[in-house]
Design a protein around this motif. Structure first.
Motif, PDB file in Angstrom:
ATOM      1  N   SER A   1       9.290  -0.060  43.273  1.00 30.53           N
ATOM      2  CA  SER A   1       9.718   0.098  44.673  1.00 30.53           C
ATOM      3  C   SER A   1       8.562   0.635  45.495  1.00 30.53           C
ATOM      4  CB  SER A   1      10.908   1.062  44.749  1.00 30.53           C
ATOM      5  OG  SER A   1      10.549   2.325  44.223  1.00 30.53           O
ATOM      6  N   GLY A   2       8.742   0.596  46.828  1.00 30.93           N
ATOM      7  CA  GLY A   2       7.719   1.099  47.725  1.00 30.93           C
ATOM      8  C   GLY A   2       6.440   0.295  47.679  1.00 30.93           C
ATOM      9  N   LEU A   3       6.587  -0.992  47.549  1.00 31.01           N
ATOM     10  CA  LEU A   3       5.398  -1.842  47.443  1.00 31.01           C
ATOM     11  C   LEU A   3       4.719  -2.007  48.792  1.00 31.01           C
ATOM     12  CD1 LEU A   3       6.818  -4.640  45.101  1.00 31.01           C
ATOM     13  CD2 LEU A   3       5.411  -2.672  44.469  1.00 31.01           C
ATOM     14  N   ILE A   4       3.418  -2.197  48.740  1.00 29.52           N
ATOM     15  CA  ILE A   4       2.628  -2.442  49.944  1.00 29.52           C
ATOM     16  C   ILE A   4       1.881  -3.751  49.738  1.00 29.52           C
ATOM     17  CG2 ILE A   4       0.802  -1.579  51.463  1.00 29.52           C
ATOM     18  CD1 ILE A   4       1.495   1.243  50.427  1.00 29.52           C
ATOM     19  N   PHE A   5       2.254  -4.759  50.500  1.00 31.20           N
ATOM     20  CA  PHE A   5       1.633  -6.080  50.378  1.00 31.20           C
ATOM     21  C   PHE A   5       0.544  -6.241  51.437  1.00 31.20           C
ATOM     22  CE2 PHE A   5       5.845  -6.654  48.498  1.00 31.20           C
ATOM     23  CZ  PHE A   5       5.540  -7.330  47.329  1.00 31.20           C
ATOM     24  N   HIS A   6      -0.627  -6.638  50.974  1.00 26.68           N
ATOM     25  CA  HIS A   6      -1.771  -6.844  51.867  1.00 26.68           C
ATOM     26  C   HIS A   6      -1.978  -8.346  52.062  1.00 26.68           C
ATOM     27  CE1 HIS A   6      -3.322  -2.618  51.474  1.00 26.68           C
ATOM     28  NE2 HIS A   6      -2.557  -2.689  50.386  1.00 26.68           N
TER      29      HIS A   6
ATOM     30  N   ALA B   1       8.358  -8.206  56.882  1.00 26.07           N
ATOM     31  CA  ALA B   1       8.835  -6.822  56.992  1.00 26.07           C
ATOM     32  C   ALA B   1      10.340  -6.786  57.262  1.00 26.07           C
ATOM     33  CB  ALA B   1       8.076  -6.096  58.097  1.00 26.07           C
ATOM     34  N   GLU B   2      10.819  -7.728  58.049  1.00 24.96           N
ATOM     35  CA  GLU B   2      12.263  -7.803  58.301  1.00 24.96           C
ATOM     36  C   GLU B   2      13.005  -8.255  57.049  1.00 24.96           C
ATOM     37  OE1 GLU B   2      12.918 -10.402  61.558  1.00 24.96           O
ATOM     38  OE2 GLU B   2      11.693  -9.238  62.970  1.00 24.96           O
ATOM     39  N   LEU B   3      12.381  -9.180  56.313  1.00 21.67           N
ATOM     40  CA  LEU B   3      13.020  -9.733  55.120  1.00 21.67           C
ATOM     41  C   LEU B   3      13.079  -8.696  54.001  1.00 21.67           C
ATOM     42  CD1 LEU B   3      14.098 -12.512  54.068  1.00 21.67           C
ATOM     43  CD2 LEU B   3      11.800 -12.920  53.164  1.00 21.67           C
ATOM     44  N   GLU B   4      12.091  -7.808  53.918  1.00 15.80           N
ATOM     45  CA  GLU B   4      12.005  -6.834  52.841  1.00 15.80           C
ATOM     46  C   GLU B   4      11.646  -5.464  53.423  1.00 15.80           C
ATOM     47  OE1 GLU B   4       9.431  -6.247  48.738  1.00 15.80           O
ATOM     48  OE2 GLU B   4       9.968  -8.286  49.344  1.00 15.80           O
ATOM     49  N   PRO B   5      12.597  -4.812  54.049  1.00 16.56           N
ATOM     50  CA  PRO B   5      12.290  -3.556  54.749  1.00 16.56           C
ATOM     51  C   PRO B   5      11.875  -2.410  53.830  1.00 16.56           C
ATOM     52  CG  PRO B   5      14.659  -4.000  54.730  1.00 16.56           C
ATOM     53  CD  PRO B   5      14.003  -5.231  54.222  1.00 16.56           C
ATOM     54  N   GLN B   6      12.188  -2.492  52.547  1.00 15.79           N
ATOM     55  CA  GLN B   6      11.811  -1.418  51.630  1.00 15.79           C
ATOM     56  C   GLN B   6      10.333  -1.454  51.264  1.00 15.79           C
ATOM     57  OE1 GLN B   6      13.514  -4.089  50.925  1.00 15.79           O
ATOM     58  NE2 GLN B   6      13.197  -4.844  48.835  1.00 15.79           N
ATOM     59  N   SER B   7       9.632  -2.533  51.626  1.00 13.41           N
ATOM     60  CA  SER B   7       8.208  -2.662  51.350  1.00 13.41           C
ATOM     61  C   SER B   7       7.437  -2.692  52.653  1.00 13.41           C
ATOM     62  CB  SER B   7       7.917  -3.944  50.552  1.00 13.41           C
ATOM     63  OG  SER B   7       8.601  -3.923  49.304  1.00 13.41           O
ATOM     64  N   ALA B   8       6.139  -2.442  52.543  1.00 11.49           N
ATOM     65  CA  ALA B   8       5.261  -2.485  53.716  1.00 11.49           C
ATOM     66  C   ALA B   8       4.399  -3.737  53.651  1.00 11.49           C
ATOM     67  CB  ALA B   8       4.383  -1.244  53.770  1.00 11.49           C
ATOM     68  N   PHE B   9       4.081  -4.282  54.810  1.00 15.58           N
ATOM     69  CA  PHE B   9       3.253  -5.481  54.911  1.00 15.58           C
ATOM     70  C   PHE B   9       2.130  -5.236  55.903  1.00 15.58           C
ATOM     71  CE2 PHE B   9       7.290  -6.850  53.285  1.00 15.58           C
ATOM     72  CZ  PHE B   9       6.992  -7.833  52.352  1.00 15.58           C
TER      73      PHE B   9
END
Length: 889
Positions: A2-7, A238-246
């Motif tokens: 959880s808490g993933l950050i996608f670059h 970000a809307e599709l996966e609010p638990q992660s950061a983009f």
């Protein structure tokens, strides 16, 4: 997790030339970059774009759009457009180590001139990576990298993040692209209705292998224009996966973030095995083999002849030839784009590479000639004006950094008559020598006046052109005479002049000479016997070891394509069996040699039926050497086949040690079950630079070539050299060894390698101790392919050679470069430690140097070194497998 950050990493992968020629892809590049520059300037949220890690694309773009250079530079300086660090994305296993260094030097220079370099070694599509890759990165101040092929699918390779350690112990943080490669996110749409299913597949592939919460998402693909709306794509994700950061990130930003708290898996050695992960495509190493051999020869010409002579001449007060060297290197490196030098490109591309190599050879030749003439103070214009004062001389130059003598082969020309060029006119003509006597008896004398023994090898009538800067060329009919001679020892990088004398000076036939006895060649060290099959039997007279059936030619079918070898379903290997035509070509005592001619039926003929290969093999022994030198002139009139030469050693259970960039790599035979690798069948062959050897105790053999080649090491102890692969399709989709197309289907008749080509090689008995010492085989290689060189100056007047004596000392140290520095007046001296032992080394100079500084390969981060003996000695310590670069003034 959880808490993933996608670059999000917007990018394109731009094959400069591939199934289409460079001009066709340049025509696509210009509008693609026009669009990119407009988007970056219009949308601040489009934070960055990765331009494929190679600066040559900018040069291609600006050649058509010079008016946009200022805009482009502004984007680079602000980090919006990421350039480099490469000049071109090369195949990293085929070019020499020095060619890889020049590639990175050119890329760094371009990127810095344009505003800044990407500090990530980005290699998204190379067909494997050398073990020295992390060391090269660190030599250029780079601590992170990205690769795709050559890694993955084996135990311990389940994650995407590694700490890859080079042979010298330095490492980089490495992120591996997923099995789908750099195009993983190319199809992500900036459309809410279509994004969810596309993202689901991409996310699963990335998260499954993620070793940390920071995950890059590469958004781009081959020859793709920039994603039209990265800012919206980020917001939709970000809307599709609010638990992660983009984030839209620069590649360095991802590495800075992931380095904090990450636990990368350890990694070491070369990366050539990804058969359960993605295509490795190791079959390219023998595709268009003659083209690869020519490229290697051009590398050698630049690295060990042109650059040293340019550096020495400038140090002696001559002109600065760095602009010509840079032009030559840029032209050569543009031949080494990975599809181009690998041979998996269209025939149009192969023709373009051949044309570039012609340019490289011409530039290198001009640098060599100019540098050498300055070292002996010869001015062709002055000589033209003083024809009657000519004192023809043979200039001997030693390209090694150790004193050497031995047998030298040189061509001498003797004037017969002038050949007028152009219509007769009343204009005054330059005076010419009266008609000459041609090939009259002659000799050579050293600087002390002592005669030098000369063996005439060949003579023929031909023409020679003498060039001068302020005169028209002088065309003459001459007698060309090829001679062997044994001059006095020449100092490291030194010059020695031998004068022409009247009367022959033939060598004495003593016990130490080389002789021909029927179908055998003998000298003090070795005996070679020609077997009825055309193979050789070797007797090492020092140890008593014997080897049989050496260099036996064999041929089998090849139903593959330019990427992959694939044997036909009912393949039949044909071995050479005679009959032979044999004649003596050199009787000794300095050089003994025989010529063998044979034919083999193989492959498919050009007009159907059975094909044919004709081979002319010349075998020679020098009086002072244990090396068997061979030239194979191959006339290939067959298609869809693979021609190889087998060298049995009768050694098993030991690895073969192959030359590689800045070192060696030990490899065991490959033995796998094809059914275990449904994606791609592993090949049994491997790449090598300059040599491969196998030894156990006192028994062993080394196979030497001028540059890159492909070999196989078998379980029964045979070294098998690939001479050529003949295939006619860029890609086939029906191969059992690699199902699916690796490229766009294109006919490649030139890849059948029809016609004549030359293979130079040598074989030498070696011991295990000599292999392990590290510098013995490179020294043998130098003696064969970089001997003392003879340059004949028929128009010489009075030569005054520069005093040069430069030597490298230290067990296990191997010279790599002698060249002008990129900046200023220093000379670069580079060597590497070929062993796992710390070594004390020293550079010694006949005439002292003023300063010495140790630097990285990029010639930065200078550390002063102590000079000893009035600058005549510079000492250093080379750690295990370390590259050592020193600047001297």
């Amino acid at each position: 997790m959880s808490g993933l950050i996608f670059h999000l990493i917007p990018h394109t992968h731009w094959d400069r030339e591939w199934y289409l020629p460079r001009a066709a892809f340049q025509a696509r590049l210009v509008p693609a970059l026009d669009d990119l520059l407009d988007r970056l300037q219009a949308d601040p949220g489009y934070r960055s774009f990765l331009l494929d890690g190679q600066t040559v694309l900018v040069a291609d773009y600006l050649s058509a759009r010079p008016e946009r250079e200022a805009e482009l530079k502004a984007l680079v300086k602000t980090g919006r457009l990421q350039l480099g660090p490469w000049y071109v994305l090369t195949d990293e296993l085929i070019p020499s180590g020095e060619a890889l260094v020049r590639n990175l030097q050119l890329g760094a220079a371009d990127a810095e001139r344009l505003g800044g370099r990407l500090d990530v070694l980005y290699s998204p599509d190379a067909f494997g990576h050398p073990a020295v890759w992390p060391t090269l990165a660190r030599e250029f101040g780079i601590r992170a990298g990205v690769v795709w092929r050559g890694l993955g699918g084996e135990p311990g390779q389940e994650r995407d993040l590694y700490r890859w350690r080079g042979p010298d112990g330095r490492d980089v943080l490495l992120w591996q692209l997923p099995p789908a490669g750099y195009e993983i996110g190319a199809a992500l749409p900036a459309d809410a209705d279509r994004l969810a299913p596309a993202w689901r597949a991409v996310r699963a592939a990335l998260v499954e292998r993620a070793a940390a919460k920071h995950i890059p998402v590469f958004v781009g693909a081959d020859h793709h224009a920039a994603h039209p709306d990265v800012s919206r794509l980020r917001d939709l994700l970000a809307e599709l996966e609010p638990q992660s950061a983009f984030r839209v990130s620069r590649l360095e930003e991802f590495f800075q973030a992931v380095a904090d708290g990450a636990k990368p898996a350890p990694l070491a050695g070369e990366l050539r095995w990804s058969y359960r992960y993605t295509w490795t495509l190791q079959g390219v190493h023998a595709t268009r083999a003659p083209l690869k051999r020519r490229s290697s020869a051009a590398e050698l010409f630049l690295e060990r002849l042109a650059e040293p002579l340019a550096a020495l001449a400038r140090r002696a007060g001559g002109r600065d030839r760095r602009p010509l060297l840079e032009l030559a290197w840029r032209t050569l490196v543009r031949c080494q784009f990975h599809d181009s030098i690998a041979g998996c490109a269209s025939d149009d591309v192969a023709r373009a590479v051949e044309a570039r190599l012609t340019s490289v050879e011409a530039l290198a030749g001009a640098v060599v000639r100019g540098g050498l003439l300055e070292l002996v103070h010869h001015d062709p214009d002055v000589a033209r004006e003083h024809v009657t004062d000519a004192e023809p001389a043979l200039v001997l130059w030693n390209p090694a950094v150790r004193p050497r003598g031995g047998v030298v082969v040189a061509d001498i020309t003797l004037f017969r008559r002038d050949v007028p060029v152009g219509p007769p006119s009343g204009a005054a003509r330059v005076a010419h020598s009266p008609p000459g006597q041609g090939s009259r008896p002659f000799g050579l004398a050293g600087p002390d006046g002592r005669l030098i023994a000369v063996q005439v090898l060949d003579r023929r009538v031909g023409q020679e052109r003498l060039d001068a800067a302020r005169h028209y060329p002088d065309q003459d009919e001459v007698d060309w005479v090829r001679v062997a001679l044994r001059p006095p020892a020449v100092a490291g990088l030194g010059v020695l002049c031998a004068a022409l004398t009247s009367g022959a000076s033939r060598p004495e036939r003593g016990a130490e000479g080389a002789t021909v006895k029927g179908r055998s060649l003998v000298n003090h060290w070795i005996e070679v016997v020609l077997e009825p099959s055309g193979a050789l039997a070797l007797h090492d007279r020092r140890t008593g070891e014997r080897f049989f059936d050496v260099l036996r030619l064999e041929d089998g079918g090849d139903a593959g394509d330019t990427y992959s070898y694939c044997p036909p379903s009912r393949d039949r290997v044909v071995r050479a069996a005679g009959p032979l035509k044999v004649r003596r070509v050199a009787a000794g005592p300095l050089i003994a040699g025989i010529e063998v001619r044979l034919q083999m039926s193989c492959g498919t003929g050009v007009r159907g039926k059975r094909g044919r290969v004709s081979v002319r093999l010349v075998i020679t022994l020098h009086a002072d050497s244990p090396v068997v030198r061979c030239i194979l002139d191959v006339d290939n009139q067959a298609t869809w086949h693979r021609l190889r030469a087998r060298v049995p050693t009768n050694l098993s259970g030991v690895p073969a040690v192959a030359g590689a960039a800045f070192g060696t790599v030990a490899r065991a035979p490959v033995a796998v079950h094809a059914a275990d690798y449904p994606l791609e069948t592993p090949v049994a062959t491997a790449p090598a630079q300059r040599f491969v050897a196998a030894a156990d105790g006192r028994r062993g053999l080394a196979l030497l070539t001028p540059g890159f080649f492909e070999y196989e090491w078998t379980r029964r102890g045979d070294l098998v050299l690939t001479l050529l692969r003949a295939v006619g399709e860029l890609s086939r989709g029906d191969l059992p060894t690699r199902p699916g197309h690796a490229g766009w289907p294109t006919a490649t008749p030139l890849a059948q390698c029809l016609g004549t080509s030359r293979v130079e090689l040598a074989i030498a008995p070696v011991s295990q101790a000599e292999v392990e010492r590290g510098d013995v085989i490179p020294a043998l290689w130098e003696d064969v392919f970089l001997p003392v060189r003879g340059f004949w100056l028929r128009d010489a007047t009075r030569l005054v050679p520069a005093s040069i004596d430069i030597a490298l000392e230290g067990t296990g140290l191997v010279v790599s470069a002698v060249k002008p520095a990129q900046q200023g007046s220093p000379m670069v001296l580079r060597c590497y430690n070929a062993t796992g032992r710390k070594t004390a080394g020293a550079w010694r100079f006949g005439e002292g140097v003023k300063s010495a500084h140790r630097v990285r390969a990029d010639e930065r981060e200078s550390t002063a070194l102590v000079l000893e003996g009035r600058g005549k000695t510079v000492r250093f310590v080379a750690e295990p497998y370390e590259i050592v670069t020193i600047l001297v003034t």
